[in-house]
Design an enzyme around this catalytic site. Sequence first.
Site, PDB file in Angstrom:
ATOM      1  N   GLN A   1      26.235   1.190  30.843  1.00 34.16           N
ATOM      2  CA  GLN A   1      25.136   1.004  31.789  1.00 34.16           C
ATOM      3  C   GLN A   1      25.493   0.036  32.907  1.00 34.16           C
ATOM      4  O   GLN A   1      25.144   0.258  34.062  1.00 34.16           O
ATOM      5  CB  GLN A   1      23.884   0.521  31.058  1.00 34.16           C
ATOM      6  CG  GLN A   1      23.173   1.625  30.293  1.00 34.16           C
ATOM      7  CD  GLN A   1      21.897   1.128  29.638  1.00 34.16           C
ATOM      8  OE1 GLN A   1      21.675  -0.082  29.533  1.00 34.16           O
ATOM      9  NE2 GLN A   1      21.061   2.039  29.187  1.00 34.16           N
TER      10      GLN A   1
ATOM     11  N   ASP B   1      27.323   1.723  35.783  1.00 31.99           N
ATOM     12  CA  ASP B   1      26.694   2.912  36.360  1.00 31.99           C
ATOM     13  C   ASP B   1      26.392   2.718  37.845  1.00 31.99           C
ATOM     14  O   ASP B   1      25.252   2.456  38.245  1.00 31.99           O
ATOM     15  CB  ASP B   1      25.414   3.242  35.582  1.00 31.99           C
ATOM     16  CG  ASP B   1      24.845   4.613  35.939  1.00 31.99           C
ATOM     17  OD1 ASP B   1      25.360   5.241  36.888  1.00 31.99           O
ATOM     18  OD2 ASP B   1      23.891   5.052  35.275  1.00 31.99           O
TER      19      ASP B   1
ATOM     20  N   TYR C   1      21.133  14.258  32.696  1.00 32.19           N
ATOM     21  CA  TYR C   1      20.973  14.854  34.018  1.00 32.19           C
ATOM     22  C   TYR C   1      20.248  16.194  33.900  1.00 32.19           C
ATOM     23  O   TYR C   1      20.349  16.889  32.882  1.00 32.19           O
ATOM     24  CB  TYR C   1      22.336  15.098  34.687  1.00 32.19           C
ATOM     25  CG  TYR C   1      23.041  13.846  35.142  1.00 32.19           C
ATOM     26  CD1 TYR C   1      22.625  13.176  36.277  1.00 32.19           C
ATOM     27  CD2 TYR C   1      24.131  13.344  34.444  1.00 32.19           C
ATOM     28  CE1 TYR C   1      23.281  12.025  36.712  1.00 32.19           C
ATOM     29  CE2 TYR C   1      24.795  12.187  34.865  1.00 32.19           C
ATOM     30  CZ  TYR C   1      24.362  11.544  36.000  1.00 32.19           C
ATOM     31  OH  TYR C   1      25.007  10.410  36.423  1.00 32.19           O
TER      32      TYR C   1
END
Length: 377
Positions: A127, A130, A229
């Site tokens: 994370q 990202d 996604y």
Amino acid sequence: MALRIGVPAETAAGERRVALVPDVVKRLTQQGMSVRVEKGAGTGAFITDAEFEAAGAQIVTREEAWASDLVVHVQPPSEAEIALLRSGSVYIGFLSPLDHPEIVEKLARQGVTALAMELVPRISRAQKMDALSAMAAVAGYKAVLIAANLLPKFFPLLTTAAGTVRPASVLVLGAGVAGLQAIATARRLGARVSAYDIRDAVKEEVQSLGATFLELPFEVPDAQDVSGYAKALAEEKQRQQAQLLVPHIGRSDVVISTAQVPGRRAPVLITEEAVAAMQPGTVIIDLAAPSGGNCVLTKPGETVVHNGVQIVGPLNLPAEMPVHASQMYARTLLAMIQEFATPEGFKPDFEDEIFKGACVTYNGEVVNERVRALLAA
């Protein structure tokens, strides 16, 4: 000799971000690494060479920055920039590998180990790396500000001596990071907000921000992939979806569209019929413009006025907020560097899920299967 990290200036038109900021440079130099920043690289982000030097960086020429052991960048490198990279060096940055596989192929021929920040896997450990989500948050915020500036109405509910002004109606299409940031920003400005996404899993996030989740009467099995996604819909489903959105778009003062599928053309959500249903003066901000646009009338990089409806197709909104965008991007690069580099050098690790996901070239070859397939085709 300490690992030399190069920070070249960005040369792409309109790009004002810089890959590293002084705070991150200081942390890297304290860990025993050497940071070389091209003269003037931070100008667009309002960072002086003196600030970089105070953080421990060396100010160097363009050629010296690109000739470093590890080069960090924002925009994909040009052919001339790739030629400046040393064989055996490492490149980390955005590469658009699924849209421009030829760039990856050139990096492989140059003997560069390249990591694409777009391909960092969406797992909890990654994370902090990202970058795609970090920049999407900037774009979602900025999109609403542009819309509020263009809309010839107030966003919030106002009660005045001259009467009550109803709040603007904002519809956000796609509730990923950019969409959620757009929702939060529009709500802060006082607009009435609704949002649509094919993934039911985001419904609670949308509602937690005070927006209405729009549910269309058609079924979409397996609407998201393992990374979270959105998946591309079949052509017939896409047409059905766009048709069902027409009345909702027509009632909106502002539409912010963010729907994109990695490596594919953006889905069409806003048809010409939907634009015709909108009132003159209303605004569409199409954040999917770089991959073709969610609106059929979008022209990437331009603002189109169609029957009084303003359709904006921005290509790089994070570059319009270079101070915080650079800070956020630099922190994701810092996390990546700290994960795989030491003062002695960069340590490739194909047993690591993050490295394996992000690495596109190694030892003179394209190692990402999707990019290899695109090049073969």
